[in-house]
Design a protein around this motif. Structure first.
Motif, PDB file in Angstrom:
ATOM      1  N   ILE A  59       8.595  -6.919   0.277  1.00 57.99           N
ATOM      2  CA  ILE A  59       7.866  -6.329   1.408  1.00 57.99           C
ATOM      3  C   ILE A  59       8.396  -6.959   2.684  1.00 57.99           C
ATOM      4  O   ILE A  59       8.268  -8.175   2.890  1.00 57.99           O
ATOM      5  CB  ILE A  59       6.350  -6.608   1.303  1.00 57.99           C
ATOM      6  CG1 ILE A  59       5.799  -6.271  -0.092  1.00 57.99           C
ATOM      7  CG2 ILE A  59       5.598  -5.864   2.404  1.00 57.99           C
ATOM      8  CD1 ILE A  59       5.862  -4.834  -0.481  1.00 57.99           C
ATOM      9  N   THR A  60       9.022  -6.141   3.537  1.00 58.46           N
ATOM     10  CA  THR A  60       9.584  -6.658   4.779  1.00 58.46           C
ATOM     11  C   THR A  60       9.140  -5.813   5.968  1.00 58.46           C
ATOM     12  O   THR A  60       8.768  -4.646   5.815  1.00 58.46           O
ATOM     13  CB  THR A  60      11.136  -6.655   4.731  1.00 58.46           C
ATOM     14  OG1 THR A  60      11.589  -5.325   4.414  1.00 58.46           O
ATOM     15  CG2 THR A  60      11.659  -7.617   3.679  1.00 58.46           C
ATOM     16  N   GLY A  61       9.168  -6.412   7.151  1.00 60.86           N
ATOM     17  CA  GLY A  61       8.787  -5.695   8.366  1.00 60.86           C
ATOM     18  C   GLY A  61       7.805  -6.498   9.194  1.00 60.86           C
ATOM     19  O   GLY A  61       7.200  -7.462   8.719  1.00 60.86           O
ATOM     20  N   ALA A  64       4.291  -7.035   7.742  1.00 59.71           N
ATOM     21  CA  ALA A  64       4.261  -7.415   6.323  1.00 59.71           C
ATOM     22  C   ALA A  64       2.996  -8.187   5.961  1.00 59.71           C
ATOM     23  O   ALA A  64       2.355  -7.907   4.944  1.00 59.71           O
ATOM     24  CB  ALA A  64       5.507  -8.224   5.968  1.00 59.71           C
ATOM     25  N   GLU A 108       7.259 -12.012   7.999  1.00 57.07           N
ATOM     26  CA  GLU A 108       7.752 -10.638   7.902  1.00 57.07           C
ATOM     27  C   GLU A 108       8.463 -10.377   6.575  1.00 57.07           C
ATOM     28  O   GLU A 108       9.136  -9.357   6.437  1.00 57.07           O
ATOM     29  CB  GLU A 108       8.693 -10.338   9.075  1.00 57.07           C
ATOM     30  CG  GLU A 108       7.990 -10.391  10.432  1.00 57.07           C
ATOM     31  CD  GLU A 108       8.880  -9.947  11.576  1.00 57.07           C
ATOM     32  OE1 GLU A 108      10.035  -9.559  11.334  1.00 57.07           O
ATOM     33  OE2 GLU A 108       8.400  -9.986  12.737  1.00 57.07           O
ATOM     34  N   LYS A 130       0.672   2.457   2.543  1.00 52.99           N
ATOM     35  CA  LYS A 130       1.525   1.972   3.643  1.00 52.99           C
ATOM     36  C   LYS A 130       0.937   2.367   4.995  1.00 52.99           C
ATOM     37  O   LYS A 130       0.963   1.578   5.944  1.00 52.99           O
ATOM     38  CB  LYS A 130       2.941   2.529   3.477  1.00 52.99           C
ATOM     39  CG  LYS A 130       3.903   2.073   4.545  1.00 52.99           C
ATOM     40  CD  LYS A 130       5.307   2.637   4.313  1.00 52.99           C
ATOM     41  CE  LYS A 130       6.242   2.247   5.447  1.00 52.99           C
ATOM     42  NZ  LYS A 130       7.596   2.818   5.262  1.00 52.99           N
ATOM     43  N   VAL A 135       6.325  -1.529   7.653  1.00 52.36           N
ATOM     44  CA  VAL A 135       6.868  -2.303   6.536  1.00 52.36           C
ATOM     45  C   VAL A 135       7.815  -1.437   5.711  1.00 52.36           C
ATOM     46  O   VAL A 135       7.730  -0.207   5.726  1.00 52.36           O
ATOM     47  CB  VAL A 135       5.765  -2.837   5.588  1.00 52.36           C
ATOM     48  CG1 VAL A 135       4.924  -3.898   6.244  1.00 52.36           C
ATOM     49  CG2 VAL A 135       4.893  -1.704   5.044  1.00 52.36           C
TER      50      VAL A 135
END
Length: 368
Positions: A59-61, A64, A108, A130, A135
């Protein structure tokens, strides 16, 4: 068996004498030498498990942390970089989607480990929630192997293969970019056996090589390859729940006895309102531990009764290899959860006497 999924270590199983079974659609070793000797090896020395069937999500962003917080009942905001937590992930009604392990790499970037039987369901659940979170969700399960070295000699064995000081990795922390026998890995220290130990994550192509190197390094200490059978008896003795047994969509974390991992003071997460209501109204069912007082081994699904009335079912039961007793866990009406309460388990048509006991049958020996 031909249609079953295989981990990157499948070809190693026969080499080490594994008995293969269908586990959640995977060809997995239930045992090598045998469940009892493998169980004893982990309690006394060390065992090596292939748990590459477990799933992993990246999980990235920038959102997150907020995204993970919304998914889970525990509080990921308290984590330091490279710290880990255990948590249920719930439906709106409080039932459990899965129990997962959450790794925080940074604010993140989170790494989630999910149960093998739930990979597709969990990934779909995450994608479905989401929403407007910024993310990216990646299912990286097929590209990663996971090995677990468990037991009091685990650190000594693994230390032979790396220059990183493993003694500095604290319980429920991880270290990335560790070189083990020339291969890049991530190491964590959590465990699912009640003993000290490590999880090793690496690229799938490194699986068989690392498996062989670890067993070679631990030969003098008496390490054994271990299967899912011993993994189940080990986790059960220390009251670690298993999804599909103590946990399910029909059981809430509060009923399962893992309310410690439900932070109801957290602002918002899926299932919070239902769990808050359940706590306020009182929990009507509970997971209990019990010990058989008459000869008979309880098994998953067996009825639990009192005064001829069904009050619940066994979730897990075995003859404990460590304690040499017939013991079990069961989900029963809360009125019968007090220690020392007499209950009966229906085993092969006979009602056999048992007594409610402490669920922590065997004392954990994790390194803190």
């Amino acid at each position: 068996m031909e249609k079953l999924k295989k981990t990157a270590l499948f070809n190693s199983y026969k080499k080490y004498g594994a008995k293969i079974i269908d586990f959640a659609g995977w060809s997995m070793p239930v045992q090598f030498e045998g469940i009892i000797p493998e169980h004893e090896a982990v309690r006394e020395r060390a065992g090596l498990f292939d748990v590459s069937h477990m799933g992993e999500a990246d999980i990235t962003g920038k959102d997150a942390l907020e995204f993970v917080q919304n998914l889970i009942t525990n509080d990921a905001a308290v984590l330091e970089d490279n710290q880990i937590l255990y948590t249920p992930m719930c439906y709106p009604d409080g039932g459990i989607v899965d129990d997962i392990i959450v790794y925080r790499f940074n604010g993140e970037h989170f790494f989630l480990v999910i149960n093998a039987a739930n990979i597709e369901k969990d990934i779909s659940w995450m994608i479905g929630h989401k929403g407007n979170f910024d993310v990216e969700i990646k299912n990286i399960s097929s590209s990663i192997i996971q090995l677990a070295v468990q037991g009091p000699k685990a650190e000594n064995i693994l230390q032979k293969l790396t220059d990183v000081d493993l003694g500095k990795i604290k319980f429920f922390f991880c270290k990335r970019d560790v070189i083990i026998s020339g291969r890049k890995c991530m190491i964590s220290r959590t465990g699912y056996t009640g003993e000290d130990g490590f999880e090793i994550y690496s690229a799938a192509e490194n699986g068989e090589y690392l498996w062989d190197r670890i067993l070679e390094a631990g030969r003098e200490e008496g390490i054994k390859p271990a299967g899912l059978g011993a993994r189940d008896t080990l986790r059960f003795e220390v009251n670690l729940p298993l999804y599909g047994n103590e946990l399910s969509e029909a059981i809430t974390p509060l009923e399962a006895g893992i309310g410690f991992f439900v932070k109801l003071d957290k602002k918002n997460f899926i299932g919070r309102e239902a769990l808050l209501k359940q706590k306020e109204e009182g929990i009507k069912r509970k997971i209990i531990g019990f010990e058989m007082k008459e000869r008979g081994i309880p098994r998953h699904g067996y009825e639990v009764l009192t005064e001829g009335r069904k009050i619940g079912e066994v979730t897990t039961g075995y003859r404990s290899p460590s304690l040499k007793k017939n013991i079990g866990l069961a989900l029963v009406d809360s009125a019968y959860s007090k220690l020392g309460t007499e209950i009966f388990v229906k085993i092969r048509g006979r009602l056999l006497k048992a007594e409610v006991a402490d669920k922590k049958f065997y004392k954990k020996k994790y390194k803190k």
